[in-house]
Design a protein around this motif. Structure first.
Motif, PDB file in Angstrom:
ATOM      1  N   GLN A   1     -44.097 -12.018 -17.980  1.00 40.08           N
ATOM      2  CA  GLN A   1     -43.749 -10.756 -17.279  1.00 40.08           C
ATOM      3  C   GLN A   1     -44.426  -9.418 -17.856  1.00 40.08           C
ATOM      4  OE1 GLN A   1     -39.587  -8.959 -17.429  1.00 40.08           O
ATOM      5  NE2 GLN A   1     -39.388  -9.741 -15.471  1.00 40.08           N
TER       6      GLN A   1
ATOM      7  N   ARG B   1     -36.613  -7.486 -20.768  1.00 38.70           N
ATOM      8  CA  ARG B   1     -36.747  -7.996 -19.554  1.00 38.70           C
ATOM      9  C   ARG B   1     -36.415  -7.378 -18.440  1.00 38.70           C
ATOM     10  NH1 ARG B   1     -36.395 -10.971 -15.275  1.00 38.70           N
ATOM     11  NH2 ARG B   1     -35.535 -13.016 -15.066  1.00 38.70           N
TER      12      ARG B   1
ATOM     13  N   ASP C   1     -36.826 -10.476 -10.123  1.00 37.97           N
ATOM     14  CA  ASP C   1     -38.069 -11.255 -10.172  1.00 37.97           C
ATOM     15  C   ASP C   1     -38.605 -11.222  -8.790  1.00 37.97           C
ATOM     16  OD1 ASP C   1     -38.168 -11.828 -12.923  1.00 37.97           O
ATOM     17  OD2 ASP C   1     -36.581 -13.214 -12.327  1.00 37.97           O
TER      18      ASP C   1
END
Length: 474
Positions: A416, A431, A435
């Motif tokens: 990422q 994070r 997605d």
């Protein structure tokens, strides 16, 4: 004679030393006690009855976690000779699962403490046991108290301290020691303005979208149906498959996929709780089947703990390569389920997790495991198609979507970092999510409760997650 006595005393001393080590209380590797209990924010209001029966899953730690990390890195590296060389359950267990000796030790420990062993696990990770509150308190050196929930109008039970066990090694987790966070549908929302329909081109009643409309929009072709593939859904409550039949009857369609309701820990697979609201369960099934109508099977995993459900998913025969969860909760320790997620990854299983709705990615929010780095977090969009049952026309971000920066402070995964570098609102440290995304607007046809079917009343990322699982099954 003196030599023999000396040897005897030396041997006896060694045995006593080993016994002392083996009986020394070991801490458990994950946290169980909520901050609200640990800090005294909420005080005990009672005690669970000592003779009350409870079920818990005793979870063993994986072997060689560093080796597993290295294996997974190579497994998903296209330049590695190990790329996509997935393991079977037996191969994973042999390389990274707990040893048979360790597993047998836990079974012996459980029986010695008065538990009945209800279930075992092929990967030797879970020992499912049943016993009384007194058994739990004695075995894990805790007190099972009840507390007033700080934000909900109910009491909850919890161990008053972190569990310890008289074993020669540390356990990973003991699932079922509290009910502070009750799993809820992650992204199932009802239209706040039911008089205004967002639907325009669905082929269902009142122009609502059916699962088959999502297949036509996102896939469009007819060759791939998911033939030979098996898909799994996570559910915390049972369902009534009569609602599934009603859905297909009203849609003037036929379902040819066998649907199996599988209890992972003795939880009823029937719709038995008050009013039997199986809206989430039914829509999960219809969205997956709509996208992949030729699946060899669809398995609905029903359980009361994440440990029981995820471990069943990791060991089912045949394995479901595509998995979907539309439920979220708030664990005391966000790392609790990582061993199961790592096994999924090692075995080539994808877990699609609804990201939730209404910008719920805030500290202490119940969005787990949507922000865990081992799952694919699924957000929502507003989809338009060219006609009823027709092709994709346009798509925009859904205003009620969930996502953001990991509330559980999961470190940003390597895959990422590149995307986050070019994103002004993304975290470069933690994070980001979701997605991927798919239609979640209030445009769906839903049947539930044995009597109720609605058009354009429900939306949410709960629809998008099983849609993605079905799409990957193609």
């Amino acid at each position: 004679m003196e030599r023999r006595i000396g040897l005897f005393l030396l041997t006896l001393g060694t045995m006593l030393s080993v016994a002392a080590i083996n009986s020394q209380a070991q801490t458990v590797l994950t946290r169980h006690v909520r901050d609200e209990v640990r800090t005294g924010q909420t005080q005990p209001v009672g005690h669970l009855p000592s003779n009350q029966t409870m079920s818990v899953d005793i979870v063993l730690p994986l072997r060689d976690p560093a080796g597993l990390d290295s294996f997974l890195q190579a497994l998903y590296d296209p330049a590695s000779p190990s790329y996509r060389q997935f393991l079977t359950v037996a191969e994973f267990t042999e390389r990274f699962g707990p040893s048979q000796q360790a597993y047998d030790s836990v079974v012996t420990f459980a029986k010695a403490n008065g538990f009945t062993v209800i279930g075992s696990a092929p990967n030797r990770m879970n020992v499912h046991v049943q016993g009384t509150v007194a058994n739990i308190e004695s075995a894990f050196h805790v007190r099972m108290a009840t507390y007033q929930h700080p934000t909900e109008n109910r009491t909850f039970f919890s161990a008053d301290r972190e569990p310890t066990v008289a074993l020669p090694f540390a356990l990973w987790h003991v699932a079922g020691l509290d009910n502070f966070s009750i799993p809820q549908p992650a992204g199932l929302s009802k239209n706040a303005n039911p008089s205004r329909s967002n639907a325009t081109t669905g082929s269902g009643p009142s122009a609502s979208f059916l699962g088959s409309d999502m297949r036509a929009a996102y896939y469009g072709g007819t060759a791939l149906t998911g033939s030979g593939q098996s898909l799994g859904l996570l559910e915390y409550y049972g369902t009534d498959l009569a609602d599934l039949t009603t859905y297909f009857t009203n849609a003037k369609q036929t379902n040819a996929v066998p649907v199996t309701l599988l209890s992972t820990d003795g939880t009823s697979t029937a719709c038995v709780y008050p009013s039997c609201d199986d809206t989430e369960q039914t829509l999960d099934i219809t969205q997956a089947l709509g996208m992949a109508p030729g699946l060899s099977s669809l398995v609905v995993y029903v359980g009361s703990t994440d440990a029981a459900i995820f471990n069943a998913m990791a060991t089912h025969s045949p394995l479901n390569a595509q998995l979907s969860s539309s439920w979220t909760w708030y664990p005391a320790d966000p790392s609790t389920d990582n061993p199961y997620f790592q096994e999924f990854a090692a075995q080539g299983q994808n877990l699609f997790q609804a990201a939730g709705d209404s910008n719920k990615w805030t500290p202490s929010s119940e969005i787990f495991p949507a922000d865990d780095v081992y799952v694919t977090s699924v957000g929502g969009t507003d989809l338009n198609t060219g006609s009823a049952g027709g092709p994709w026309s346009s798509e925009t971000a859904w205003v009620d979507n969930g996502g953001g920066i990991s509330p559980n402070k999961f470190a940003i995964p390597s895959w990422q970092t590149s995307a986050a570098a070019g994103c002004a609102n993304c975290s470069k440290t933690y994070r980001n999510g979701p997605d991927v995304s798919a239609n979640a607007n209030f445009t769906f046809y839903v049947c539930a409760d044995q009597t109720t079917c609605t058009a354009n009343s429900y939306g949410g990322t709960s629809f998008a997650a099983p849609m993605w699982a079905g799409s990957l099954a193609l």
